[in-house]
Scaffold this motif. Structure first.
Motif, PDB file in Angstrom:
ATOM      1  N   ALA A  74       0.821  -1.212   0.000  1.00  0.00           N
ATOM      2  CA  ALA A  74       0.000   0.000   0.000  1.00  0.00           C
ATOM      3  C   ALA A  74       0.852   1.257   0.000  1.00  0.00           C
ATOM      4  O   ALA A  74       0.357   2.339  -0.308  1.00  0.00           O
ATOM      5  N   SER A  75       2.135   1.133   0.338  1.00  0.00           N
ATOM      6  CA  SER A  75       2.881   2.367   0.537  1.00  0.00           C
ATOM      7  C   SER A  75       3.611   2.837  -0.715  1.00  0.00           C
ATOM      8  O   SER A  75       4.227   3.887  -0.704  1.00  0.00           O
ATOM      9  N   ARG A  89      13.293   5.381  -0.416  1.00  0.00           N
ATOM     10  CA  ARG A  89      12.574   6.643  -0.561  1.00  0.00           C
ATOM     11  C   ARG A  89      12.670   7.463   0.722  1.00  0.00           C
ATOM     12  O   ARG A  89      12.873   8.678   0.691  1.00  0.00           O
ATOM     13  N   ARG A 114      -4.824   5.588   1.745  1.00  0.00           N
ATOM     14  CA  ARG A 114      -3.750   4.629   1.479  1.00  0.00           C
ATOM     15  C   ARG A 114      -2.411   5.203   1.931  1.00  0.00           C
ATOM     16  O   ARG A 114      -2.201   6.412   1.956  1.00  0.00           O
ATOM     17  N   ASP A 115      -1.503   4.283   2.233  1.00  0.00           N
ATOM     18  CA  ASP A 115      -0.219   4.703   2.797  1.00  0.00           C
ATOM     19  C   ASP A 115       0.596   5.574   1.849  1.00  0.00           C
ATOM     20  O   ASP A 115       1.310   6.465   2.284  1.00  0.00           O
ATOM     21  N   PHE A 116       0.495   5.310   0.532  1.00  0.00           N
ATOM     22  CA  PHE A 116       1.367   6.095  -0.342  1.00  0.00           C
ATOM     23  C   PHE A 116       0.965   7.564  -0.368  1.00  0.00           C
ATOM     24  O   PHE A 116       1.806   8.436  -0.587  1.00  0.00           O
ATOM     25  N   ARG A 142      -0.224   9.102   2.377  1.00  0.00           N
ATOM     26  CA  ARG A 142       0.361   9.583   3.633  1.00  0.00           C
ATOM     27  C   ARG A 142       1.838   9.878   3.457  1.00  0.00           C
ATOM     28  O   ARG A 142       2.357  10.897   3.908  1.00  0.00           O
ATOM     29  N   LEU A 143       2.525   8.947   2.772  1.00  0.00           N
ATOM     30  CA  LEU A 143       3.967   9.122   2.593  1.00  0.00           C
ATOM     31  C   LEU A 143       4.259  10.330   1.706  1.00  0.00           C
ATOM     32  O   LEU A 143       5.283  10.984   1.872  1.00  0.00           O
ATOM     33  N   ALA A 144       3.365  10.627   0.766  1.00  0.00           N
ATOM     34  CA  ALA A 144       3.557  11.805  -0.065  1.00  0.00           C
ATOM     35  C   ALA A 144       3.467  13.067   0.790  1.00  0.00           C
ATOM     36  O   ALA A 144       4.218  14.023   0.590  1.00  0.00           O
ATOM     37  N   HIS A 177      -0.790  11.485  -7.337  1.00  0.00           N
ATOM     38  CA  HIS A 177      -1.112  10.232  -6.674  1.00  0.00           C
ATOM     39  C   HIS A 177      -2.579   9.841  -6.778  1.00  0.00           C
ATOM     40  O   HIS A 177      -2.900   8.670  -6.869  1.00  0.00           O
ATOM     41  N   ASN A 214      -4.750   7.161 -10.155  1.00  0.00           N
ATOM     42  CA  ASN A 214      -5.409   5.988  -9.600  1.00  0.00           C
ATOM     43  C   ASN A 214      -6.916   5.998  -9.789  1.00  0.00           C
ATOM     44  O   ASN A 214      -7.574   5.000  -9.522  1.00  0.00           O
TER      45      ASN A 214
END
Lengths: 323, 325, 299
Positions: free
Chosen positions: A102-103, A166, C187-189, C191-193, C207, C211
């Motif tokens: 998911a990340s 990353r 979704r985690d990506f 959050r990471l952004a 992002h 999607n």
């Protein structure tokens, strides 16, 4: 000098209900929690689901704003940061999450995923960014050509390496690791934990390592904070806490941890019942309904987190045993 | 007669065959195991090692693409592979029961807990509604659920994960099975709840003389719960034996590395022994021994020829050329 | 058709039931794509294909039947209408009108709806409330009536129709896309952004948008049929593409007077064209839906 300091950090999520979605209560996810992270060191946070460890991670990452209390980074309060300060904070603090599926954005190539923090924060020429990505990939043990592939072409362990690359892109000083190995296969876990240890040694990173796997936390951390229902119940040097846990909850947690060898027998402490709801946590000590050493005052008086026997512990058993 | 194994697998092989038969995936390959009443066997392996297919093979609950292609499977002296589907139905749930990882997926959200616990009793023993209800209540009591009378009327979603897994345990125990297969039963549970559940399973085992098969990726569970252990890698049992022998003197490099890769309490930051590389894809296994590409001690022979079963000591077997010498 | 050869190689190793499902859904939609390609080709090269000027007829040649019927001539393959215009040429140029109106309206609605859906889903709060309440109100109005009402206000023209159709149908995108965004933003990506320091705009563009694009494309294909039918209906009712432009709906409207008199070719041919086009768009959309986004299967 302390890198990050959380002081009385509190996060309540409102619970709405009824026809007009009135606020009826609050999930007290994190309740007055204080800890520090030293540069180049690891603070491990353990606890079971609902203990507030992931919310703590989100607060440190500024994905959530605290209801009360503050976080200071390099001595400066996060609440008082201006746009420039926030940008600098974002560059210094990165994260790796549990689920490597998911990340990583499924529609971006690995190269752009790793380069994203660089491109966003530094105006780098293309060639330079590419070089940095190649270097980062090498650092986490992946071939350079990985940059041209999509995340779905990698296994779980490799994806977690990409996520780590990353996180390292901006040369952060603190990396929040939220269950970084729980989703991985056993033989891969050790690879990733080793990589994290190497990176810490070589780059002087500080980690906030969050996990439910006690052995992994004890293995990785310099200091451990044990959380239960939004509160830290025991906090101290990893060796001290792991070798001789004092809070009854920590003791039960460590007793419940699975042995590494069949001859390794621990005192069996089976806790009764389950973790109560954080919407209506028990009065007094939040652990008292399940505590094997419960005393009358435990249901009335909240035990403060006080120094006792070389660590901080929030339990009436150790009242007056400070220092 | 106590020495006769209750469950015996003899070179059992389960393959997934593609529609045209062009590709064969050997999910379980020549696995031999035996289990006596009251014993606990741990089957350890990573994802894709074939451990779940092994469990489904014993239950004969395989998906249509999978087939048991060879070997023997005997339970209490009977040949399970010779049983018709309807005979198997009488054995499943009644004499061999199973607990799966995700309790929410194992329970039907539309029925009360009472109905679901009573169901196997009514199906297998044809008891009436009332007596099945009484049995359900005593089963809930047996799995130590507080206030069973009230819980019987509740639905799965009203319960916590640990409570649900207890319900699944009660359903499995409903007809007093002789073998219980637990497939990652505590993976979705919290540490202290896992401890509760493991203790419960051990108590149930003692009371009923149950033979228990633990399918898990967690060596810690094996260390705590099991008498013997079988380590699976790429569809094969690469080492099997009494749990202490395996932990003290593992022969296979994979087992050795697996044991050394567990972080220990009180270790402090240090490097662990890691196994390089990734688990192989079952559809395209390397030549020779399937662990050979990741093995630190691989010989030339390992790349050419797959090792057979070697008996290291009575009860301790391994599939490794190093052990064969 | 290639349906039977395309599927099995992908579906190996699956149980029979899922293999059947794969067989049904993975079959490449040759027929719809062929029809759409032919229509696009005709629309683009109408000038070169059409044997006559679609807007000019000669009264001496009125109501000629198709060529293969007694009284028909090979000059007018599909016959002529009430003022002697060649039906085939009008159909060919009609394809152009349908295509332009259909595609631009779908794109217009798609861009508007997707943008509002992303804003609504990502920002939440009052932005979401406002956009969604408007969407709800919009959806409560019957689409065709609403379109007629708008057309009556702004007056008929080809581009007005595009705007009207876009204005009527963007809500469907907004609804679906917002739902997708709600799950993507957790979704985690994403959050990471945020952790990486990306701005909200960057996150939505880099992002979130990629999607939801699959869903938007699937929706667009399905909407194409709806939009073309609506365009035809509006033209039929006289508030669509103004005459003498050859639109299929308009041809139907003109032809209906001749139906009782036995001039069936005036209605049957444009009708068949509309059916073929809508059917193709829907079949293609169905296939894409399963192919690109399993989550949308229940849409």
């Amino acid at each position: 000098m302390t890198l990050l300091e959380a002081h009385n950090l509190t996060k309540h999520f409102p619970v709405r209900g009824g026809l007009f979605r009135k606020v009826e209560g609050a999930v007290r996810a994190v309740d007055s929690v204080s800890f520090t992270i030293e540069p180049g060191r690891t603070l491990g946070v353990v606890g079971e689901s609902g203990c507030g460890k992931s919310t703590t991670a989100k607060l440190v990452l500024k994905l959530e704003e605290p209801t009360a209390g503050e976080i200071r980074f390099d001595g400066q309060s996060l609440q008082s940061l201006d746009a420039e300060g926030l940008r600098k904070y974002r560059k210094s603090v990165q994260a790796v999450f549990q689920d490597p599926y998911a990340s990583l954005s499924p529609r971006m190539r690995v190269g752009s995923i790793i380069a994203e923090p660089l491109v966003t924060n530094e105006s780098l020429p293309r060639g330079e960014a590419k070089k940095r990505v190649a270097h980062l990939l090498e650092r986490v043990g992946l071939p350079e050509r990985a940059a041209d592939l999509f995340p779905h072409e990698f296994s779980g362990g490799q994806r977690q390496r990409i996520a780590i690359a990353r996180a390292l892109a901006l040369s952060p000083r603190l990396v929040v690791l939220d269950e970084p190995v729980s989703a991985l296969d056993v033989s891969i876990r050790a690879q990733i934990l080793n990589l994290l240890v190497d990176l810490q040694r070589d780059l002087g990173l500080a980690y906030l390592f969050i996990a439910h796997d006690l052995a992994a936390v004890a293995h990785m951390s310099h200091a451990i904070a044990v959380m239960y229902l939004g509160k830290i119940v025991e906090y101290g040097p990893a060796k001290t806490v792991a070798a001789d846990p004092k809070h009854p909850y920590t003791q039960a947690l460590f007793a419940a941890a699975l042995p590494a060898h069949p001859d390794e027998t621990r005192e069996e402490i089976i806790l009764a019942g389950e973790v109560p709801s954080p919407i209506n946590p028990p009065a007094g000590c939040r652990f008292h309904p399940r505590c094997p050493h419960v005393m009358p005052r435990c249901s009335v008086e909240v035990p403060p987190l006080d120094m006792a026997l070389g660590r901080e512990v929030a339990c009436h058993l150790y009242d007056g045993k400070g220092q | 007669m106590t020495d006769a194994p209750l469950l015996e697998l003899d070179k059992l092989s389960t393959h997934f065959v593609t529609a045209r038969g062009t590709r064969v995936v050997k999910a379980v390959d020549e696995v031999s195991l035996s289990l006596r009443a009251g014993e606990t066997l741990g089957v350890v392996g990573e994802s894709g090692s074939g451990k779940t297919t092994l469990a489904l093979s014993i239950m004969r609950l395989l998906p249509t693409a999978a087939r048991i292609v060879g070997g023997g499977l005997r339970f209490a002296g009977e040949d399970l592979l010779a049983k018709s589907p309807s005979e198997m139905r009488h054995i499943r749930g009644k004499r061999i029961a199973m607990i799966l990882q995700d309790p929410m997926a194992s329970l039907n959200p539309l029925f009360t807990v009472g109905d679901q616990v009573a169901e196997p009793v009514r199906v297998h023993e044809h008891t009436g509604r009332r007596s099945a209800r009484d049995r359900a209540r005593s089963l809930l009591k047996a799995v130590k659920i507080p206030a069973p009378e009230q819980r019987l009327r509740e639905y799965p979603h009203q319960m916590s994960g640990g409570m649900r897994q207890r319900i699944v345990g009660a359903i499995a125990m409903a007809c007093e099975p002789r073998v219980l297969i637990a497939d990652e039963p505590t993976t979705s549970l919290d540490v202290t709840i896992q401890a509760q559940y493991l203790k419960l399973l051990r108590d149930l085992q003692r009371e009923h003389g149950l033979a228990l098969i633990f399918i898990t990726h967690n060596l810690g569970i094996v260390a705590r719960m099991c008498d013997s252990v079988a380590v699976m890698y790429a569809g094969r049992v690469i080492e099997a034996g009494p749990v202490r022998t395996i932990f003290n003197a593992p022969v296979h490099p994979y087992t050795q590395a697996l044991i050394e890769s567990i972080p220990r309490l009180g270790g402090g930051p240090s490097r662990l022994t890691a196994i390089d590389g990734q688990p192989p894809d079952l559809a395209s296994l390397p030549a020779g021994c399937s662990f050979q590409p990741r093995c630190p001690r691989a010989l030339d022979r390992c790349r050419e020829e797959a090792p057979g079963i070697t008996t290291v000591a009575p009860g301790h077997t391994a599939r490794c050329w190093l052990a064969a010498k | 058709m290639s349906v039977s050869t395309a599927a099995p190689s992908r579906a190996v190793g699956l149980p029979l039931a899922s293999r059947l499902a794969a067989f049904r859904t993975e079959g490449f939609p040759t027929f719809p794509i062929l029809i759409l390609l032919v229509l696009v080709f005709t629309a683009v090269f109408a000038e070169f294909i059409a044997p006559h000027n679609p807007e000019v007829g000669s009264l001496s040649q009125r109501f000629k039947p198709p060529a293969w019927i007694a009284g028909g001539s090979s000059t007018y393959l599909l016959g002529t209408d009430h003022i002697g215009r060649d039906v085939l040429s009008r159909l060919i140029f009609g394809a152009r009108v349908s295509m332009i109106v259909g595609f631009t309206a779908v794109i217009f609605a798609g861009v508007l709806g997707t943008a509002l859906g992303i804003l609504s889903g990502y920002f939440g709060g009052w932005v979401d409330q406002v956009i969604m309440r408007i969407t709800d109100t919009w959806l409560a109005l019957p689409a065709l009536t609403f379109a007629i009402f708008l057309a009556a206000i702004v007056g008929p023209s080809e581009w007005n129709i595009v705007i009207i159709l876009g204005a009527v149908y963007w809500t469907r995108y907004a609804r679906v896309i917002r739902g997708e965004v709600l799950s993507i933003k957790e979704r985690d990506f994403v959050r990471l952004a945020i952790v990486a320091g990306c701005s909200k705009m960057t996150i939505m563009r880099r992002h979130v948008l990629p999607n939801v694009l699959n869903s938007a494309i699937v929706l667009a294909t399905l909407m194409l049929g709806v939009v073309i039918v609506t365009e035809a209906a509006l033209s039929f009712l006289g508030v669509g593409v103004p005459p003498p432009k050859p639109a299929w709906g308009l041809m139907l409207a003109d032809g209906k007077k001749g139906l009782m008199a036995g001039y069936w070719w005036l209605t049957v041919f444009p009708g068949v064209c509309i059916v073929l086009m809508v059917l193709s768009a829907n079949l293609l959309g169905d296939w894409l839906r399963v192919k690109l986004d399993p989550q949308l299967r229940q849409l």
